[in-house]
Motif scaffolding. Structure first.
Motif, mmCIF file in Angstrom:
data_model
loop_
_atom_site.group_PDB
_atom_site.id
_atom_site.type_symbol
_atom_site.label_atom_id
_atom_site.label_comp_id
_atom_site.label_asym_id
_atom_site.label_seq_id
_atom_site.Cartn_x
_atom_site.Cartn_y
_atom_site.Cartn_z
ATOM 1 N N ASP A 1 -56.608 10.172 19.299
ATOM 2 C CA ASP A 1 -57.088 8.838 19.638
ATOM 3 C C ASP A 1 -57.907 8.927 20.927
ATOM 4 O O ASP A 1 -57.404 9.401 21.947
ATOM 5 N N HIS B 1 -59.035 6.521 22.837
ATOM 6 C CA HIS B 1 -58.909 5.400 23.769
ATOM 7 C C HIS B 1 -57.883 5.700 24.850
ATOM 8 O O HIS B 1 -56.870 5.011 24.994
ATOM 9 N N SER B 2 -58.159 6.726 25.608
ATOM 10 C CA SER B 2 -57.283 7.113 26.708
ATOM 11 C C SER B 2 -58.113 7.804 27.773
ATOM 12 O O SER B 2 -59.078 8.503 27.462
ATOM 13 N N THR B 3 -57.737 7.575 29.017
ATOM 14 C CA THR B 3 -58.454 8.230 30.112
ATOM 15 C C THR B 3 -57.991 9.673 30.285
ATOM 16 O O THR B 3 -58.653 10.459 30.952
#
Length: 337
Positions: A175, A177-179
């Motif tokens: 995924d 959607h993570s820093t």
């Protein structure tokens, strides 16, 4: 997803019994799979399910088929045109390849549960036994599919996402959607990804191949001195001399090497011995090849991963051999003249 949707899928794709009537075990299996999806747990946490599974080997087979159908529907909501959010991307070449090999009804994924896990506050361990394939959604949204006889340990936090493959292999759909970057290691390789799908395995050899996006690959023992950017279709493997080898992986080869996710073994020129070794990884019932000449014959075809008997009989028929059935051993031998 409802039990009715699963039943519709099975009604469209199932293989009829001899009398054309749907097997009662299949109906009950579909109900149990839907129940587990709603309430969670596995057979050890549901005594009635465990008792039913152990009562007849055909019940276990029906449960395997229903679980495979459930997983396939979760990944392909457009099969029924519904508006549910897709759980995880499935490469289109895998779906078309499966259709070519005989349709969705041929799936027999060795899967006992489809598990969605909660957010851990510490290292979490996941594992499969021989014959199991399990799929998990990690707390960050990454989808992880464990191959047979595998074990991984994960630490997923806002600031870091780390996975250690202790044994076996796993396919990841990271995924984005993570820093925090997504880091996967085994005893030899170190794989870092932001948004990619890739497979990493320790058996039968250490290797990594990428099906979408790209990853940065390094050797655990060599730090950044042996680093590679692997893009889609690239394979890295550990040679017998200890060096990293990078090669091109065709779409067809990717599909064949990931056939286990769909409950199959896809062969295209492997020797009978190599194919037997693949089946032995997924089944407690082992295959042996008694004749050297027969072992070196090449074979092509798609086989259900949990049907070593079918494979053994196909080899015997193709090469004028015979199968000796000895409890948990299927021995392929030349036919007596």
């Amino acid at each position: 997803m409802s039990w009715k949707v699963l039943s519709a899928w099975r009604g469209r794709n199932r293989i009829a019994t001899d009398d054309g009537i749907e097997n009662e075990a299949d109906r009950l299996a579909a109900s149990w799979v839907a129940h587990l999806d709603r309430h969670g747990g596995d057979e050890d946490q549901h005594p009635q399910l465990k008792t039913w599974l152990e009562a007849d080997s055909r019940n276990r087979g029906a449960f395997v088929r229903a679980s495979a159908a459930w997983l396939l529907l979760e990944n392909n909501p457009r099969l029924f045109g519904d508006s549910r959010q897709e759980v995880g991307p499935v490469p289109s070449n895998l779906v078309s390849r499966r259709a070519v090999m005989g349709g969705l009804s041929a799936a027999a994924l060795i899967l006992t549960t489809f598990a969605l896990v909660g957010r851990p506050t510490k290292t979490m361990a996941y594992s499969t036994t021989v014959g199991e394939v399990r799929r998990y959604r990690l707390p960050d949204g990454t989808m992880m599919t464990l191959d047979t006889d595998s074990r991984v340990e994960t630490l997923i936090e806002p600031s870091r996402r780390e996975v250690k493959v202790v044994a076996g292999g796993a396919f990841f759909e990271v995924d984005p959607h993570s820093t925090a970057s997504f880091l996967v290691t085994d005893a030899e390789f170190r794989v870092q990804a932001a948004a990619a799908s890739f497979f990493i395995s320790t058996a039968p050899e250490h290797r990594v191949f990428v099906t979408s996006g790209h990853v940065d690959l390094g050797r655990v023992s060599q730090g950044n001195n042996d680093a590679y950017r692997l893009e889609r279709g690239k394979l890295a493997s550990l040679g017998r001399d200890g060096t990293t080898r990078v090669s091109k992986f065709s779409d067809d080869l990717i599909a064949r090497n990931l056939a286990w996710r769909e409950g199959g073994i896809s062969l295209d020129g492997e020797t009978v011995l190599e194919a037997a070794q693949l089946f032995n990884r997924y089944n407690r019932r082992q295959i042996s090849v008694a004749d050297v000449g027969l072992a070196n014959e090449e074979i092509v075809g798609w086989f259900d991963i949990d049907q070593p008997e079918t494979f053994a009989q196909a080899v015997a028929s193709a090469f004028n051999g015979a199968v000796l059935d000895r409890e948990n051993l299927l021995q392929i031998v030349p036919r007596k003249k």
